[in-house]
Design a protein around this motif. Structure first.
Motif, short mmCIF file in Angstrom:
data_model
loop_
_atom_site.label_atom_id
_atom_site.label_comp_id
_atom_site.label_asym_id
_atom_site.label_seq_id
_atom_site.Cartn_x
_atom_site.Cartn_y
_atom_site.Cartn_z
N GLU B 5 29.44 38.78 48.99
CA GLU B 5 29.41 38.27 49.96
C GLU B 5 28.22 39.36 50.79
O GLU B 5 29.24 39.86 51.14
CB GLU B 5 29.31 37.77 51.01
CG GLU B 5 29.89 36.40 49.37
CD GLU B 5 30.75 35.00 51.18
OE1 GLU B 5 30.67 33.68 50.21
OE2 GLU B 5 30.73 35.43 51.97
N GLN B 6 27.19 39.69 50.80
CA GLN B 6 26.73 40.38 52.19
C GLN B 6 25.29 39.70 52.81
O GLN B 6 24.89 38.01 52.75
CB GLN B 6 25.27 41.26 51.12
CG GLN B 6 26.62 42.14 50.35
CD GLN B 6 25.34 42.90 49.35
OE1 GLN B 6 24.87 43.35 48.48
NE2 GLN B 6 24.73 44.12 50.59
N SER B 7 25.71 39.98 53.92
CA SER B 7 24.94 39.31 54.74
C SER B 7 24.28 40.81 56.28
O SER B 7 25.54 41.94 55.65
CB SER B 7 26.09 38.89 55.94
OG SER B 7 26.72 39.24 56.09
N THR B 22 26.82 44.54 56.15
CA THR B 22 28.07 44.21 55.55
C THR B 22 27.43 43.58 53.61
O THR B 22 27.37 42.87 53.19
CB THR B 22 28.59 42.61 56.35
OG1 THR B 22 28.40 42.83 57.74
CG2 THR B 22 29.92 42.41 56.01
N CYS B 23 29.01 43.56 53.96
CA CYS B 23 29.29 43.56 52.49
C CYS B 23 31.43 43.08 52.56
O CYS B 23 31.63 43.26 52.78
CB CYS B 23 29.43 44.48 51.22
SG CYS B 23 29.84 44.30 49.38
N TRP B 35 27.82 50.64 46.40
CA TRP B 35 26.53 51.21 47.63
C TRP B 35 25.68 51.33 46.77
O TRP B 35 25.22 52.24 46.33
CB TRP B 35 26.50 50.67 48.91
CG TRP B 35 27.37 49.78 49.91
CD1 TRP B 35 28.85 50.78 49.95
CD2 TRP B 35 26.59 49.55 50.29
NE1 TRP B 35 28.79 49.38 51.22
CE2 TRP B 35 27.73 49.01 51.15
CE3 TRP B 35 25.42 47.94 50.73
CZ2 TRP B 35 28.23 47.48 51.99
CZ3 TRP B 35 26.21 46.97 50.74
CH2 TRP B 35 26.68 46.72 51.95
N TYR B 72 36.12 44.42 54.00
CA TYR B 72 34.82 44.33 54.19
C TYR B 72 34.06 45.91 54.30
O TYR B 72 35.16 46.96 54.09
CB TYR B 72 34.60 44.34 55.10
CG TYR B 72 34.89 44.72 56.19
CD1 TYR B 72 36.62 43.88 56.99
CD2 TYR B 72 34.73 45.24 56.72
CE1 TYR B 72 37.13 44.79 57.65
CE2 TYR B 72 35.50 46.09 57.88
CZ TYR B 72 36.71 45.51 58.24
OH TYR B 72 36.86 45.86 59.75
N CYS B 90 26.13 45.47 47.28
CA CYS B 90 27.10 46.82 46.79
C CYS B 90 27.85 45.69 46.06
O CYS B 90 27.45 44.55 45.78
CB CYS B 90 27.96 46.00 48.48
SG CYS B 90 28.77 44.31 48.40
N GLY B 102 26.55 41.54 44.99
CA GLY B 102 26.74 40.43 45.49
C GLY B 102 25.22 40.85 45.81
O GLY B 102 24.69 41.30 44.68
N THR B 105 21.51 42.83 50.64
CA THR B 105 20.87 42.67 51.93
C THR B 105 19.41 42.94 51.43
O THR B 105 19.08 44.89 51.65
CB THR B 105 21.19 43.26 53.33
OG1 THR B 105 22.86 42.47 52.93
CG2 THR B 105 20.17 43.23 54.13
#
Lengths: 114, 111
Positions: B5-7, B22-23, B35, B72, B90, B102, B105
């Motif tokens: 998950e990426q945010s 974040t990953c 990355w 993370y 990522c 992911g 972003t």
């Protein structure tokens, strides 16, 4: 040196037809990957080749998808009886080794199924 | 299928601002974290590959850290420039030779 190349860059086909997508990895790279990106989605892993080992096919979405890698170099992804949901950008990448090696991506093939 | 998950999913920043994303990945059976930067109409380009807990990598104004115990990684961009606009992906690999990206972003730097 030359990077990863893919052909064709664009392919428009009719539903039900078969298509072949080609990937030429960087010379000397033993690992080769196929991914696809559908509209609005992330990168989806399809299949992975490492040297002469049996490929990891765990990402192939259906038995209409197959891939081969001849002589440890060029790879062909074949989609039989294409469906509209197969429309996507298909990306190929290669790396020196897996899973640590950086992956070098080709420019992709944009497939449109009408 | 493992969740990477990426945010945030997207963000817009002003030129000159610093930013980070974040990953999150499964902490078990970790092998490597990658990355990539993916600019529109181009192919993804590798930025970093990290394998050890506590790894920090830097490339110009971009840096990344890795925490494998909690699962993370952070990507930082210092003094964002318009040319940094891209999707940052990522990818996680585990000891079972599985590899997952992911969803990325999407960064837009406003001049």
């Amino acid at each position: 040196g030359a990077g990863v190349s893919q052909s064709p860059s664009n392919k428009v086909t009719e539903k039900g037809k078969d298509v072949e997508l080609r990937c030429d990895p960087i010379s000397g790279h033993t690992a080769l990957y196929w991914y696809r990106q559908s509209l609005g989605q992330g990168l989806e892993f399809l299949i992975y080749f490492q040297g002469n080992s049996a490929p990891d096919k765990s990402g192939l979405p259906s038995d209409r998808f197959s891939a081969e890698r001849t002589g440890g170099s060029v790879s062909t992804l074949t989609i039989q009886r294409t469906q509209q949901e197969d429309s996507a950008v298909y990306l190929c990448a290669s790396s020196l080794n897996r899973p640590q090696g950086k992956q070098f991506f080709g420019p992709g093939t944009r497939l449109t199924v009408l | 299928i493992l969740n990477v998950e990426q945010s945030p999913q997207s963000l817009h920043v002003q030129e000159g601002d610093s930013t980070n994303f974040t990953c999150s990945f499964p902490s078990s059976n970790f092998y490597a974290l990658h990355w990539y930067r993916w600019e529109t109409a181009k192919s993804p380009e590798a930025l970093f590959v990290m394998t050890l807990n506590g790894d920090e990598k830097k490339k110009g104004r971009i840096s990344a850290t890795l925490n494998t115990k909690e699962g993370y990684s952070y990507l930082y961009i210092k003094g964002s420039q318009p040319e940094d606009s891209a999707t940052y992906l990522c990818a996680f690999s585990n000891t079972g030779n599985q590899f997952y990206f992911g969803t990325g972003t999407s960064l837009t730097v406003i001049p």
